[in-house]
Enzyme design. Structure first.
Site, mmCIF file in Angstrom:
data_model
loop_
_atom_site.group_PDB
_atom_site.id
_atom_site.type_symbol
_atom_site.label_atom_id
_atom_site.label_comp_id
_atom_site.label_asym_id
_atom_site.label_seq_id
_atom_site.Cartn_x
_atom_site.Cartn_y
_atom_site.Cartn_z
ATOM 1 C CD GLU A 109 -9.827 2.371 -5.443
ATOM 2 O OE1 GLU A 109 -10.128 3.550 -5.236
ATOM 3 O OE2 GLU A 109 -8.826 2.030 -6.124
ATOM 4 C CG HIS A 160 -4.356 7.573 -0.334
ATOM 5 N ND1 HIS A 160 -4.048 8.904 -0.339
ATOM 6 C CD2 HIS A 160 -4.929 7.333 -1.545
ATOM 7 C CE1 HIS A 160 -4.422 9.438 -1.490
ATOM 8 N NE2 HIS A 160 -4.954 8.502 -2.244
ATOM 9 C CG HIS A 191 -7.964 12.417 -1.615
ATOM 10 N ND1 HIS A 191 -7.166 11.598 -2.349
ATOM 11 C CD2 HIS A 191 -9.112 11.734 -1.411
ATOM 12 C CE1 HIS A 191 -7.799 10.468 -2.601
ATOM 13 N NE2 HIS A 191 -8.979 10.514 -2.046
ATOM 14 C CE LYS A 240 -10.879 9.328 1.165
ATOM 15 N NZ LYS A 240 -12.131 8.968 0.529
HETATM 16 C C1 BG6 Z 1 -6.359 8.275 -5.548
HETATM 17 C C2 BG6 Z 1 -5.801 7.177 -6.408
HETATM 18 O O1 BG6 Z 1 -5.325 8.951 -4.894
HETATM 19 O O2 BG6 Z 1 -7.243 7.727 -4.580
HETATM 20 C C3 BG6 Z 1 -6.924 6.390 -7.049
HETATM 21 O O3 BG6 Z 1 -4.978 7.739 -7.396
HETATM 22 C C4 BG6 Z 1 -7.900 5.910 -6.012
HETATM 23 O O4 BG6 Z 1 -6.404 5.286 -7.794
HETATM 24 C C5 BG6 Z 1 -8.354 7.071 -5.141
HETATM 25 O O5 BG6 Z 1 -9.023 5.332 -6.682
HETATM 26 C C6 BG6 Z 1 -9.251 6.619 -4.019
HETATM 27 O O6 BG6 Z 1 -9.730 7.732 -3.327
HETATM 28 P P1 BG6 Z 1 -11.184 7.752 -2.707
HETATM 29 O O7 BG6 Z 1 -11.287 9.053 -2.015
HETATM 30 O O8 BG6 Z 1 -12.128 7.615 -3.864
HETATM 31 O O9 BG6 Z 1 -11.248 6.580 -1.791
#
Ligand code: BG6
Length: 489
Positions: free
Chosen positions: A220, A244, A182, A186
Site C-alpha cells: 500500500e 486477509h 472483506h 472481493k
Molecule cells: C483493511 C485494513 O482490512 O484492509 C487496512 O484494516 C487496509 O489497513 C485494507 O488498507 C485494504 O483493503 P483493500 O480492499 O483496500 O485492499
C-alpha cells in the site's frame, strides 16, 4: 431451507473510517438494488444530528463515486439515478449518538427497533469494545433473533478471540454470527479460487513437485491516514496478515473441497490452516516507516509494525518444503496486491533455461485490478536454443464489479454465511501468528516509498528474491477475455 431476511440494520461505529469508506457506499448500492428495505440506524460516539449524519453519508458516497471516476474507470457511466437512490437511502437513515458503555444508549436503540424482529448489528468497532456492546445488546427485546457481523481483527490474540467467541456463543446461535473478512467478498479473490479449480492444466502443477515457492505481497503506497489510534493498537500482522493474507494462503493451498457446499469449503480451509506451522520469529522481519510516530494517535515510542515480511510453512503432503513468503506494508512504492507461484525450472538438456532466464511462474494480481499471467520463456529467433522471457497475461479492471462490502452485507441480510469466515479458522490463524505477536521480533525503520527494512530481502534471498509488484501498466490494459503478450523488461 430459506432463512428470514433481517429487518433492521444497526451500524456501531457509524462515524468511523470503515463506515465512511466502505459501508455507506455498500448500503447505497444495496438500496439501489432494492435489497435494503429496512431502517438503517447508525450509532457513534460523535454528537451528530440526524441531518449531519445524512450529510456525512452523502459525502462518503460522493467520494466513493469520485474514486470510481479514476482514469482507469472512466468508462463507468455517470448514473443519473444516483441522487434519487441516495434520497431513498437518506429516508432510511437514523442516528443515535451515545456511549457504548451507557445503558441509556441501548434503551434508545430499543425504542428505535420497536418494530424489528430480526435486526442485523454490524460491529465496526475496535475489538476491545465488542464485549461491552454484546452485553448491551442483550438488553434488547429482539436480541435472540438478531444477527451480528463482527469486523476483523477478531480479538488481539488466541486467548482474547476465544473469550469473545465464548461471549458470542453464549448469547447467539453460531449461525447468527458473521465473521467478516472483506477480502473473501472481493471479486478478484473469488476469481482466484475459480481459476485455480477450473483449469485442468493447473491441477498437476499445484503442489511441491512443481512449485518452488509462493509469494504474496500486499503493498500500500499510503500510510495509516486518520486511523493512527486504531492502527497503533494492531499493526500489520493483526491488521492484514492474520486475516486477509492467511485467508488467501488458505484458498491457494487447500485441497479441493468435497463439493460446492459452504461446509466443504470451510472444512478444506480449516484443514490447511491447521497444517500451517506457527511462524518463527527468526523468519519474520518487522518494519515501521519513518514518520509513523508523528501521526496523531500513534505513541511517540511505538514499536508497532507498519510492515512485516515472513516465511510460512505448510506441513502437509502437498506443500512440504515449499516456502510461502508473505509481505505487507504501508508507505511502500505502489498499491498492489500480488501472488506469485514460482515453478521449479524444468530439467532439460535442450534449452538454455538457467535460473536467471527462467520465469516459469504464475502471477495473480488481486488489487487494484485482476491480472492473471504466466511467465514463460520463448525462443530467440536464430540458430541457438536460447530464449527470452515473455509474459502472457489477461487483465480486467474491477470498477464495474460488486464491492466486497455490498456482496457481504447483502449475504448477511439474507442470513447466508458462505463468504464469511468460520470461527475455527480464525482461531487457527491466531495460533499461526502467535509467536510473532507483541514485539517478539524487533522493529526496524524504513523510508517511506521503499520496500521495507533491508533485512526483508534476506528472507527470500535463496529463493530468487522478492517479486515487487508494479502499478498496473497501460501495456497490460487488455480486456478480460483477451490474452496478450508483453515482453518482460
Ligand atoms: C483493511 C485494513 O482490512 O484492509 C487496512 O484494516 C487496509 O489497513 C485494507 O488498507 C485494504 O483493503 P483493500 O480492499 O483496500 O485492499
Amino acid at each position: 431451507m430459506s432463512v428470514p431476511r433481517s429487518d433492521a440494520f444497526v451500524l456501531f461505529g457509524a462515524t468511523g473510517d470503515l463506515a465512511y469508506k466502505q459501508i455507506f457506499p455498500a448500503l447505497l448500492a444495496l438500496s439501489r438494488r432494492g435489497k435494503l428495505n429496512m431502517p438503517v440506524i447508525g450509532i457513534g460516539r460523535s454528537d451528530l444530528t440526524r441531518e449531519q449524519f445524512i450529510a456525512r453519508a452523502k459525502e462518503s458516497v460522493e467520494q466513493h463515486a469520485q474514486r470510481l471516476s479514476d482514469p482507469d474507470c472512466a468508462s463507468i457511466p455517470v448514473d443519473p439515478s444516483e441522487a434519487a437512490a441516495f434520497g431513498k437511502l437518506a429516508k432510511q437513515l437514523h442516528y443515535l449518538s451515545g456511549d457504548y458503555q451507557d445503558a441509556s444508549t441501548y434503551q434508545q436503540l430499543s425504542t428505535l427497533l420497536a418494530h424489528a424482529e430480526r435486526p442485523l448489528f454490524y460491529l465496526a468497532i475496535p475489538p476491545d469494545m465488542f464485549q461491552v456492546v454484546i452485553e448491551g445488546l442483550k438488553q434488547l427485546g429482539c436480541a435472540q433473533n438478531a444477527r451480528v457481523i463482527v469486523e476483523k481483527p477478531f480479538g488481539r490474540d488466541l486467548a482474547s478471540a476465544q473469550a469473545l467467541h465464548k461471549l458470542l456463543e453464549t448469547n447467539l446461535p453460531q449461525s447468527h454470527v458473521f465473521y467478516i473478512d472483506h477480502y473473501l467478498g472481493k471479486e478478484p479473490v473469488q476469481n482466484l479460487l475459480y481459476f485455480r479449480f477450473a483449469n485442468a492444466f493447473l491441477q498437476p502443477l499445484w503442489n511441491k513437485d512443481y512449485i518452488a515457492n509462493v509469494q504474496i505481497t500486499m503493498a500500500e503506497a499510503f500510510g495509516v491516514t486518520k486511523r493512527g489510534r486504531f492502527y497503533d493498537s494492531v499493526g500489520a500482522i493483526r491488521d492484514v496478515i492474520q486475516n486477509h493474507l492467511l485467508q488467501i494462503v488458505a484458498l491457494l493451498a487447500m485441497e479441493p473441497p468435497l463439493d460446492n457446499s459452504q461446509d466443504a469449503l470451510q472444512d478444506a480451509k480449516l484443514a490447511v490452516f491447521k497444517a500451517m506451522r506457527p511462524i518463527s520469529p527468526s523468519e519474520t522481519i518487522r518494519g515501521q516507516f519513518h514518520g509513523y510516530r508523528e501521526i496523531a494517535g500513534v505513541a511517540t515510542d511505538s514499536q508497532v509494525e507498519t510492515f512485516a515480511a515472513l516465511r510460512l510453512h505448510i506441513d502437509n503432503a502437498r506443500w512440504a518444503g515449499v516456502p510461502f513468503h508473505i509481505r505487507a506494508g504501508k508507505q511502500l512504492p505502489v498499491s498492489s496486491t500480488e501472488i506469485l507461484l514460482q515453478l521449479k525450472a524444468p530439467s532439460s538438456n535442450l534449452v538454455d533455461s538457467g535460473p536467471n532466464k527462467s520465469p516459469n511462474y504464475l502471477r495473480f494480481r488481486i488489487s487494484p485490478d485482476v491480472l492473471i499471467s504466466l511467465g514463460t520463456l520463448v525462443k530467440e529467433a536464430g540458430e541457438g536454443m536460447t530464449g527470452h522471457p515473455v509474459e502472457l497475461l489477461a487483465r480486467r479492471y474491477t470498477c464495474h464489479e460488486m464491492m466486497p462490502y455490498e456482496r457481504l452485507l447483502g449475504d448477511a441480510i439474507q442470513g447466508d454465511t458462505t463468504l464469511f469466515t468460520r470461527y475455527e479458522c480464525i482461531e487457527a490463524a491466531w495460533r499461526v501468528v502467535a509467536p510473532i505477536l507483541d514485539h517478539t521480533v524487533p522493529v526496524y525503520g524504513y523510508p517511506p516509498q521503499s520496500w521495507g527494512p533491508a533485512g526483508a530481502l534476506r528472507l527470500t534471498a535463496t529463493d530468487g528474491g522478492w517479486h515487487d509488484p508494479v502499478a498496473p501498466l497501460d501495456s497490460e490494459a487488455t480486456t478480460a477475455s483477451s490474452l496478450t503478450q508483453t515482453k518482460n523488461s
